[in-house]
Design a protein around this motif. Structure first.
Motif, mmCIF file in Angstrom:
data_model
loop_
_atom_site.group_PDB
_atom_site.id
_atom_site.type_symbol
_atom_site.label_atom_id
_atom_site.label_comp_id
_atom_site.label_asym_id
_atom_site.label_seq_id
_atom_site.Cartn_x
_atom_site.Cartn_y
_atom_site.Cartn_z
ATOM 1 N N ARG A 25 -2.719 14.801 0.509
ATOM 2 C CA ARG A 25 -2.580 15.250 -0.879
ATOM 3 C C ARG A 25 -1.115 15.170 -1.329
ATOM 4 N N ASN A 26 -0.214 15.515 -0.403
ATOM 5 C CA ASN A 26 1.210 15.428 -0.727
ATOM 6 C C ASN A 26 1.632 13.978 -0.924
ATOM 7 N N TYR A 27 1.138 13.060 -0.062
ATOM 8 C CA TYR A 27 1.458 11.641 -0.207
ATOM 9 C C TYR A 27 0.965 11.101 -1.551
ATOM 10 N N ASP A 28 -0.193 11.584 -1.970
ATOM 11 C CA ASP A 28 -0.731 11.191 -3.277
ATOM 12 C C ASP A 28 0.194 11.685 -4.386
ATOM 13 N N LYS A 29 0.655 12.911 -4.240
ATOM 14 C CA LYS A 29 1.508 13.533 -5.261
ATOM 15 C C LYS A 29 2.820 12.776 -5.435
ATOM 16 N N ILE A 30 3.407 12.293 -4.317
ATOM 17 C CA ILE A 30 4.705 11.617 -4.405
ATOM 18 C C ILE A 30 4.550 10.103 -4.538
ATOM 19 N N GLY A 31 3.297 9.632 -4.594
ATOM 20 C CA GLY A 31 3.061 8.200 -4.781
ATOM 21 C C GLY A 31 3.223 7.368 -3.535
ATOM 22 N N LEU A 32 3.217 8.000 -2.359
ATOM 23 C CA LEU A 32 3.384 7.260 -1.106
ATOM 24 C C LEU A 32 2.075 6.590 -0.671
ATOM 25 N N LEU A 33 0.980 7.340 -0.746
ATOM 26 C CA LEU A 33 -0.335 6.791 -0.367
ATOM 27 C C LEU A 33 -1.374 7.417 -1.288
ATOM 28 N N GLU A 34 -1.706 6.711 -2.340
ATOM 29 C CA GLU A 34 -2.641 7.226 -3.335
ATOM 30 C C GLU A 34 -4.074 6.834 -2.982
ATOM 31 N N PRO A 35 -5.033 7.692 -3.275
ATOM 32 C CA PRO A 35 -6.441 7.347 -3.020
ATOM 33 C C PRO A 35 -6.833 6.082 -3.785
ATOM 34 N N LYS A 36 -7.762 5.346 -3.204
ATOM 35 C CA LYS A 36 -8.236 4.144 -3.877
ATOM 36 C C LYS A 36 -9.074 4.492 -5.094
ATOM 37 N N TYR A 37 -9.720 5.680 -4.993
ATOM 38 C CA TYR A 37 -10.612 6.069 -6.091
ATOM 39 C C TYR A 37 -10.709 7.586 -6.119
ATOM 40 N N ILE A 38 -10.706 8.156 -7.338
ATOM 41 C CA ILE A 38 -10.917 9.592 -7.518
ATOM 42 C C ILE A 38 -12.113 9.796 -8.428
ATOM 43 N N ASP A 39 -13.091 10.540 -7.956
ATOM 44 C CA ASP A 39 -14.277 10.847 -8.755
ATOM 45 C C ASP A 39 -13.882 11.856 -9.831
ATOM 46 N N GLU A 40 -13.930 11.441 -11.066
ATOM 47 C CA GLU A 40 -13.481 12.299 -12.166
ATOM 48 C C GLU A 40 -14.340 13.546 -12.308
ATOM 49 N N SER A 41 -15.611 13.456 -11.954
ATOM 50 C CA SER A 41 -16.510 14.612 -12.119
ATOM 51 C C SER A 41 -16.306 15.665 -11.039
ATOM 52 N N THR A 42 -15.959 15.214 -9.837
ATOM 53 C CA THR A 42 -15.800 16.169 -8.726
ATOM 54 C C THR A 42 -14.345 16.339 -8.279
ATOM 55 N N GLY A 43 -13.497 15.357 -8.605
ATOM 56 C CA GLY A 43 -12.109 15.386 -8.145
ATOM 57 C C GLY A 43 -11.945 14.932 -6.711
ATOM 58 N N TYR A 44 -13.030 14.476 -6.084
ATOM 59 C CA TYR A 44 -12.945 14.026 -4.697
ATOM 60 C C TYR A 44 -12.106 12.745 -4.612
ATOM 61 N N ARG A 45 -11.294 12.692 -3.551
ATOM 62 C CA ARG A 45 -10.475 11.512 -3.291
ATOM 63 C C ARG A 45 -11.180 10.620 -2.270
ATOM 64 N N TYR A 46 -11.095 9.338 -2.503
ATOM 65 C CA TYR A 46 -11.690 8.370 -1.586
ATOM 66 C C TYR A 46 -10.653 7.311 -1.207
ATOM 67 N N TYR A 47 -10.671 6.965 0.066
ATOM 68 C CA TYR A 47 -9.736 5.975 0.589
ATOM 69 C C TYR A 47 -10.520 4.791 1.149
ATOM 70 N N SER A 48 -9.909 3.606 1.127
ATOM 71 C CA SER A 48 -10.562 2.403 1.632
ATOM 72 C C SER A 48 -10.079 2.080 3.035
ATOM 73 N N LYS A 49 -10.874 1.298 3.761
ATOM 74 C CA LYS A 49 -10.491 0.897 5.115
ATOM 75 C C LYS A 49 -9.223 0.054 5.110
ATOM 76 N N GLU A 50 -8.935 -0.634 3.969
ATOM 77 C CA GLU A 50 -7.717 -1.445 3.867
ATOM 78 C C GLU A 50 -6.452 -0.581 3.859
ATOM 79 N N GLN A 51 -6.615 0.720 3.595
ATOM 80 C CA GLN A 51 -5.455 1.615 3.558
ATOM 81 C C GLN A 51 -5.099 2.176 4.928
ATOM 82 N N LEU A 52 -5.956 1.975 5.912
ATOM 83 C CA LEU A 52 -5.672 2.500 7.251
ATOM 84 C C LEU A 52 -4.405 1.901 7.870
ATOM 85 N N PRO A 53 -4.193 0.569 7.775
ATOM 86 C CA PRO A 53 -2.942 0.022 8.326
ATOM 87 C C PRO A 53 -1.697 0.628 7.680
ATOM 88 N N ILE A 54 -1.755 0.863 6.361
ATOM 89 C CA ILE A 54 -0.618 1.478 5.668
ATOM 90 C C ILE A 54 -0.405 2.901 6.168
#
Length: 272
Positions: free
Chosen positions: A19-48
């Motif tokens: 959540r902190n990485y998202d806040k500072i723009g270091l590692l942002e979720p690939k998708y955020i569900d606007e209705s629930t606020g859930y964060r989702y990450y992709s498998k392509e983000q694992l190497p990063i």
């Protein structure tokens, strides 16, 4: 797509840190569900994510990692970043080794009941304008005659002393064979004036010194000078100018020598 909890397990990065990485723009979720606020990450983000963990272990700060823009960084650029970090870390290691050496020397001195090590500082003496009188004397107590002459001459000229008035005595030479000490005394002044037949006015450049300020009589000067000379050798410096003393409280202001305050200064430079 992985939920934040799943991605946390896979990446070994806590949910709080993601959540902190998202806040500072270091590692942002690939998708955020606007209705629930859930964060989702992709498998392509694992190497990063793994690169972020590895760089943190190597000692990189989050701001440094964020500035790298890992997703777009080329291999050559990453090599350059690592090479620069290695240089910084090597400098830090040298600094830590110096600190450890100073601690060990201080501990040894404490075991010998010497406490000078905790009074030593390295600093820069600022540039200044001075009125100066220099003469050869036979014994150190004769230095008082130099201060008397300097004071009398400055009074005749209505010299204006600086607010940060340093009273400095410089030992240019101690010649035991011919039984003389070449001493110069200086007072800081507001402006340089024309020289007289006794005193000179000039600008003094700034210099780096190792110094030790102490309270007490001048009988302690010999031991302090010897200790500072030893400290300079131990800490890989070398003396690059004449030793001088700064008098903050002297016989001019105080009769009780236990209340004298003096700073012994050795001009230094780093040994090559």
């Amino acid at each position: 797509m992985f939920k934040i909890g799943e991605f946390s397990i896979l990446s070994s990065i806590s949910i709080h840190m993601l959540r902190n990485y998202d806040k500072i723009g270091l590692l942002e979720p690939k998708y955020i569900d606007e209705s629930t606020g859930y964060r989702y990450y992709s498998k392509e983000q694992l190497p990063i994510a793994n690169q972020i963990v590895a760089l943190k272990v190597m000692g990189f700060g989050l701001k440094e990692i964020s500035n790298m823009q890992l997703e777009n960084m080329q291999l050559d650029k990453l090599k350059e970043v690592l090479q620069n970090k290695i240089i910084i870390k090597e400098q830090e290691i040298k600094q830590i080794k110096r600190q450890l050496s100073q601690m060990e020397n201080a501990l040894n001195d404490l075991e010998k009941e010497e406490n000078f090590a905790f009074s030593i500082v390295t600093k820069r003496i600022p540039p200044r304008k001075v009125a100066s009188f220099r003469m050869k004397i036979e014994e150190f107590p004769d230095e008082g005659t130099l201060w008397q002459t300097l004071g009398d001459e400055c009074a005749k000229l209505n010299v204006e002393f600086a607010d940060n008035d340093y009273a400095i005595a410089i030992q240019h030479e101690i010649n035991f064979d011919d039984n003389y000490i070449d001493v110069e005394v200086q007072r800081t002044v507001e402006k340089v004036m024309e020289d007289t037949d006794k005193i000179r006015f000039f600008d003094v450049s700034s210099c780096d010194v190792v110094s030790l300020a102490f309270q007490g009589g001048y009988y302690r000067l010999k031991d302090i000078n010897l200790y500072l000379a030893k400290w300079i050798i131990q800490n890989e410096f070398e003396i690059c100018g004449p030793v001088f003393n700064i008098y903050y409280v002297s016989p001019e202001h105080e009769k009780n020598e236990d209340k004298f305050i003096t700073e012994v200064c050795f001009p230094i430079k780093k040994r090559k």
